[in-house]
Design an enzyme around this catalytic site. Structure first.
Site, PDB file in Angstrom:
ATOM      1  N   ARG A  23       0.766  -1.245  -0.060  1.00 39.17           N
ATOM      2  CA  ARG A  23      -0.014  -0.022  -0.147  1.00 39.17           C
ATOM      3  C   ARG A  23       0.947   1.203   0.007  1.00 39.17           C
ATOM      4  O   ARG A  23       0.605   2.413   0.681  1.00 39.17           O
ATOM      5  CB  ARG A  23      -1.017   0.022   1.201  1.00 39.17           C
ATOM      6  CG  ARG A  23      -1.779  -1.273   1.215  1.00 39.17           C
ATOM      7  CD  ARG A  23      -2.978  -1.458   0.060  1.00 39.17           C
ATOM      8  NE  ARG A  23      -3.987  -0.605   0.431  1.00 39.17           N
ATOM      9  CZ  ARG A  23      -5.033  -0.655   0.982  1.00 39.17           C
ATOM     10  NH1 ARG A  23      -5.371  -1.850   1.554  1.00 39.17           N
ATOM     11  NH2 ARG A  23      -6.112   0.155   0.969  1.00 39.17           N
ATOM     12  N   ARG A  27      -2.438   7.300   0.943  1.00 37.46           N
ATOM     13  CA  ARG A  27      -2.933   8.488   1.815  1.00 37.46           C
ATOM     14  C   ARG A  27      -2.063   9.064   2.794  1.00 37.46           C
ATOM     15  O   ARG A  27      -2.085  10.145   3.098  1.00 37.46           O
ATOM     16  CB  ARG A  27      -4.148   8.254   2.724  1.00 37.46           C
ATOM     17  CG  ARG A  27      -5.449   8.335   1.940  1.00 37.46           C
ATOM     18  CD  ARG A  27      -6.665   7.449   2.619  1.00 37.46           C
ATOM     19  NE  ARG A  27      -6.186   6.147   2.970  1.00 37.46           N
ATOM     20  CZ  ARG A  27      -6.957   5.379   3.790  1.00 37.46           C
ATOM     21  NH1 ARG A  27      -8.074   5.693   4.060  1.00 37.46           N
ATOM     22  NH2 ARG A  27      -6.530   4.054   3.932  1.00 37.46           N
ATOM     23  N   ARG A  36      -6.427  12.920  -5.189  1.00 36.83           N
ATOM     24  CA  ARG A  36      -7.617  12.254  -4.337  1.00 36.83           C
ATOM     25  C   ARG A  36      -8.694  13.273  -4.313  1.00 36.83           C
ATOM     26  O   ARG A  36      -9.984  13.013  -4.220  1.00 36.83           O
ATOM     27  CB  ARG A  36      -7.285  11.792  -2.880  1.00 36.83           C
ATOM     28  CG  ARG A  36      -8.275  11.025  -2.136  1.00 36.83           C
ATOM     29  CD  ARG A  36      -7.459  10.227  -1.185  1.00 36.83           C
ATOM     30  NE  ARG A  36      -8.507   9.595  -0.125  1.00 36.83           N
ATOM     31  CZ  ARG A  36      -9.218  10.146   0.809  1.00 36.83           C
ATOM     32  NH1 ARG A  36      -9.200  11.090   1.277  1.00 36.83           N
ATOM     33  NH2 ARG A  36      -9.822   9.060   1.611  1.00 36.83           N
ATOM     34  N   ASP A  72      -7.336  -1.634  -7.183  1.00 36.15           N
ATOM     35  CA  ASP A  72      -7.545  -2.259  -5.909  1.00 36.15           C
ATOM     36  C   ASP A  72      -8.130  -3.746  -6.277  1.00 36.15           C
ATOM     37  O   ASP A  72      -8.422  -3.893  -7.518  1.00 36.15           O
ATOM     38  CB  ASP A  72      -8.883  -1.336  -5.496  1.00 36.15           C
ATOM     39  CG  ASP A  72      -8.994  -1.873  -3.919  1.00 36.15           C
ATOM     40  OD1 ASP A  72      -8.565  -1.308  -3.091  1.00 36.15           O
ATOM     41  OD2 ASP A  72     -10.027  -2.670  -3.749  1.00 36.15           O
ATOM     42  N   TYR A 149     -15.385 -10.147   0.575  1.00 39.27           N
ATOM     43  CA  TYR A 149     -16.214  -8.920   0.325  1.00 39.27           C
ATOM     44  C   TYR A 149     -17.617  -9.095  -0.257  1.00 39.27           C
ATOM     45  O   TYR A 149     -18.503  -8.337  -0.097  1.00 39.27           O
ATOM     46  CB  TYR A 149     -15.362  -7.886  -0.326  1.00 39.27           C
ATOM     47  CG  TYR A 149     -14.293  -7.285   0.472  1.00 39.27           C
ATOM     48  CD1 TYR A 149     -14.467  -6.319   1.364  1.00 39.27           C
ATOM     49  CD2 TYR A 149     -12.778  -7.868   0.458  1.00 39.27           C
ATOM     50  CE1 TYR A 149     -13.466  -5.957   2.119  1.00 39.27           C
ATOM     51  CE2 TYR A 149     -11.937  -7.321   1.380  1.00 39.27           C
ATOM     52  CZ  TYR A 149     -12.142  -6.489   2.193  1.00 39.27           C
ATOM     53  OH  TYR A 149     -11.268  -5.892   2.858  1.00 39.27           O
TER      54      TYR A 149
HETATM   55  O1  CP3 Z   1      -0.100  -1.270  -2.583  1.00 40.09           O
HETATM   56  C1  CP3 Z   1      -0.477  -0.136  -3.414  1.00 40.09           C
HETATM   57  O2  CP3 Z   1       0.031   0.952  -3.046  1.00 40.09           O
HETATM   58  C2  CP3 Z   1      -1.165  -0.333  -4.767  1.00 40.09           C
HETATM   59  C3  CP3 Z   1      -2.636  -0.088  -4.521  1.00 40.09           C
HETATM   60  C4  CP3 Z   1      -3.590  -1.049  -3.881  1.00 40.09           C
HETATM   61  C5  CP3 Z   1      -4.680  -0.465  -3.188  1.00 40.09           C
HETATM   62  N1  CP3 Z   1      -5.327  -1.358  -2.487  1.00 40.09           N
HETATM   63  C6  CP3 Z   1      -4.959   0.981  -3.377  1.00 40.09           C
HETATM   64  C7  CP3 Z   1      -6.097   1.463  -2.297  1.00 40.09           C
HETATM   65  C8  CP3 Z   1      -3.459  -2.394  -3.357  1.00 40.09           C
HETATM   66  C9  CP3 Z   1      -2.576  -3.477  -3.674  1.00 40.09           C
HETATM   67  C10 CP3 Z   1      -4.672  -2.480  -2.645  1.00 40.09           C
HETATM   68  C11 CP3 Z   1      -5.094  -4.075  -2.092  1.00 40.09           C
HETATM   69  C12 CP3 Z   1      -6.368  -4.291  -1.354  1.00 40.09           C
HETATM   70  N2  CP3 Z   1      -7.551  -3.454  -1.419  1.00 40.09           N
HETATM   71  C13 CP3 Z   1      -6.363  -5.139  -0.257  1.00 40.09           C
HETATM   72  C14 CP3 Z   1      -5.178  -6.389  -0.089  1.00 40.09           C
HETATM   73  C15 CP3 Z   1      -4.211  -5.725   0.700  1.00 40.09           C
HETATM   74  C16 CP3 Z   1      -4.312  -5.138   2.177  1.00 40.09           C
HETATM   75  O3  CP3 Z   1      -4.292  -4.328   2.466  1.00 40.09           O
HETATM   76  O4  CP3 Z   1      -5.013  -6.447   2.811  1.00 40.09           O
HETATM   77  C17 CP3 Z   1      -7.886  -4.948   0.231  1.00 40.09           C
HETATM   78  C18 CP3 Z   1      -8.286  -5.816   1.374  1.00 40.09           C
HETATM   79  C19 CP3 Z   1      -8.266  -3.921  -0.373  1.00 40.09           C
HETATM   80  C20 CP3 Z   1      -9.536  -3.268  -0.037  1.00 40.09           C
HETATM   81  C21 CP3 Z   1      -9.657  -2.103   0.106  1.00 40.09           C
HETATM   82  N3  CP3 Z   1      -9.545  -1.016  -0.844  1.00 40.09           N
HETATM   83  C22 CP3 Z   1     -10.123  -1.612   1.343  1.00 40.09           C
HETATM   84  C23 CP3 Z   1     -10.378  -2.323   2.679  1.00 40.09           C
HETATM   85  C24 CP3 Z   1      -9.707  -0.280   1.256  1.00 40.09           C
HETATM   86  C25 CP3 Z   1     -10.356   0.948   2.321  1.00 40.09           C
HETATM   87  C26 CP3 Z   1      -9.342   0.810   3.387  1.00 40.09           C
HETATM   88  C27 CP3 Z   1      -8.156   1.785   3.128  1.00 40.09           C
HETATM   89  O5  CP3 Z   1      -7.102   1.447   3.104  1.00 40.09           O
HETATM   90  O6  CP3 Z   1      -8.466   2.992   2.913  1.00 40.09           O
HETATM   91  C28 CP3 Z   1      -9.350   0.128  -0.004  1.00 40.09           C
HETATM   92  C29 CP3 Z   1      -9.367   1.508  -0.729  1.00 40.09           C
HETATM   93  C30 CP3 Z   1      -7.938   1.666  -1.009  1.00 40.09           C
HETATM   94  N4  CP3 Z   1      -7.383   0.842  -1.977  1.00 40.09           N
HETATM   95  C31 CP3 Z   1      -7.247   2.869  -0.867  1.00 40.09           C
HETATM   96  C32 CP3 Z   1      -6.103   2.642  -1.551  1.00 40.09           C
HETATM   97  C33 CP3 Z   1      -5.163   3.814  -1.716  1.00 40.09           C
HETATM   98  C34 CP3 Z   1      -7.609   4.211  -0.096  1.00 40.09           C
HETATM   99  C35 CP3 Z   1      -8.571   5.233  -1.130  1.00 40.09           C
HETATM  100  C36 CP3 Z   1      -8.444   6.172  -0.601  1.00 40.09           C
HETATM  101  O7  CP3 Z   1      -9.019   6.652   0.444  1.00 40.09           O
HETATM  102  O8  CP3 Z   1      -7.925   7.292  -1.196  1.00 40.09           O
END
Ligand code: CP3
Length: 342
Positions: A23, A27, A36, A72, A149
């Site tokens: 990740r 943010r 964003r 994502d 999910y």
């Molecule tokens: O690693 C990276 O930087 C690449 C991008 C990436 C995102 N999500 C961007 C994202 C990757 C590899 C993911 C994977 C992901 N998404 C997982 C598996 C990894 C893990 O952390 O367990 C899961 C379970 C998700 C599902 C998901 N997407 C959740 C639970 C959330 C909300 C929680 C959070 O972290 O905000 C997201 C949103 C998300 N995906 C954001 C980002 C940068 C945040 C979006 C924002 O508010 O700007």
């Protein structure tokens, strides 16, 4: 090209381990927050120029040894026909989750070029802009984590409804898991064709299952994915909390296995065997330590893992409130390791 990551995955000798952070695009970076403000989450994912800019941010700002595609895991259930929303400060929401046999009519194995072509467009652009500075990691969610999910409809710490669904409707669960698997194989194969140098499978909720149920509802499908892809692209499997299955994960033929901070490097190596590359496992909350202590802890971690067949990373995603200079301290600590003379 900085090919430390690819060398580590092949078990080749390296001067120091490669480093990236799960990740890493997100943010905690002010540059991400500026984008964003202007575009919704899925606009950012679906516009190759935006996905490319966000993907490159941690390479330019933090100096990581690999880029990971900005996207994502939930774009796959979306491509299969389900509505997916990302609610500000709450996380994912699937307003019509899958609950019964009749919900099967709402999902399908899509043509990935048609539904997810924007991802491959982003990858091609990122590869061009990266210009071989560092390798690019593509990714997908593991079928079990995506099913969590799709059934629960939102984030959860336990995903009880998804677990109960698997136990009470195993046939339906296996039908959906197989559809997810078929989609994921086509999706990751197309990511590799578009230019992804490595792919990672995120099983964020693998650790919620007993070892027997992990085998039945998760590993069975991860095995198919690795088997289909391993001759085309190195695969890293990150099954958070499922350290008990490291031996089985290694046996899939995956090039790498991600681990969280709840297992020691020695125990992980013992379970995983000598061949597979281990990736991890810094507790993301330790990035709140003062930078000097981060350096000490990182060097200790590398000494415990050893420098071959090892990728330095966090044990899960970076937290949004981490100061940028602490993220940089983590990466710099890995880069300075060879200077230590240890
Ligand atoms: O690693 C990276 O930087 C690449 C991008 C990436 C995102 N999500 C961007 C994202 C990757 C590899 C993911 C994977 C992901 N998404 C997982 C598996 C990894 C893990 O952390 O367990 C899961 C379970 C998700 C599902 C998901 N997407 C959740 C639970 C959330 C909300 C929680 C959070 O972290 O905000 C997201 C949103 C998300 N995906 C954001 C980002 C940068 C945040 C979006 C924002 O508010 O700007």
């Amino acid at each position: 090209m900085n090919d430390l990551l690819l060398k580590a995955l092949k078990g080749e000798q390296v001067s120091r381990p490669p480093v990236w952070m799960m990740r890493q695009a997100g943010r905690y970076l002010p540059q991400y927050m500026r984008i964003r403000e202007k575009y919704s989450f899925f606009e950012r994912c679906q516009t190759p120029e935006l996905a490319c800019e966000i993907t490159l941010q941690p390479v330019d700002i933090i100096g990581v040894d690999a880029a990971i595609l900005f996207s994502d895991i939930l774009v796959v259930p979306q491509a299969m026909g389900l509505e997916v929303q990302l609610i500000e400060s709450k996380g994912p929401l699937l307003p019509d989750p899958v609950k019964t046999e009749k919900d099967l009519a709402r999902i399908r194995v899509p043509d990935v070029d048609e539904e997810l072509g924007y991802v491959f467009g982003a990858i091609r652009l990122i590869k061009k802009e990266l210009n071989d500075r560092v390798p690019l990691i593509g990714f997908a969610g593991a079928p079990w984590t995506l099913l969590c999910y799709m059934v629960q409809g939102k984030g959860s710490k336990t995903f009880d409804e998804a677990r109960a669904f698997c136990y009470t409707k195993p046939e339906l669960a296996h039908t959906i898991l197989q559809m997810l698997t078929d989609t994921t194989i086509a999706y990751l194969r197309a990511q590799a064709k578009a230019g992804a140098d490595v792919v990672q499978v995120f099983d964020s909720w693998g650790g919620l299952l007993s070892p027997a149920d992990f085998e039945k509802f998760s590993l069975k499908y991860i095995r198919q994915i690795v088997d289909a892809l391993k001759d085309e692209v190195p695969v890293i499997v990150f099954a958070k909390g499922a350290w008990f299955a490291l031996g089985e994960i290694a046996a899939t033929g995956a090039a790498g296995a991600g681990i969280d901070w709840c297992i020691t490097p020695a125990k992980a190596r013992e379970l995983a065997g000598k061949k597979i590359c281990l990736q991890g496992n810094f507790d993301p909350a330790k990035l709140f330590l003062p930078p000097r202590e981060i350096t000490t802890e990182v060097h200790k971690m590398i000494r415990e893992f050893g420098t071959t067949s090892y990728i330095a990373n966090l044990g899960h995603g970076i937290l949004p409130t981490v100061p940028v200079d602490h993220a940089k301290a983590f990466v710099d600590a890995v880069k300075s390791f060879s200077d230590e003379g240890v």
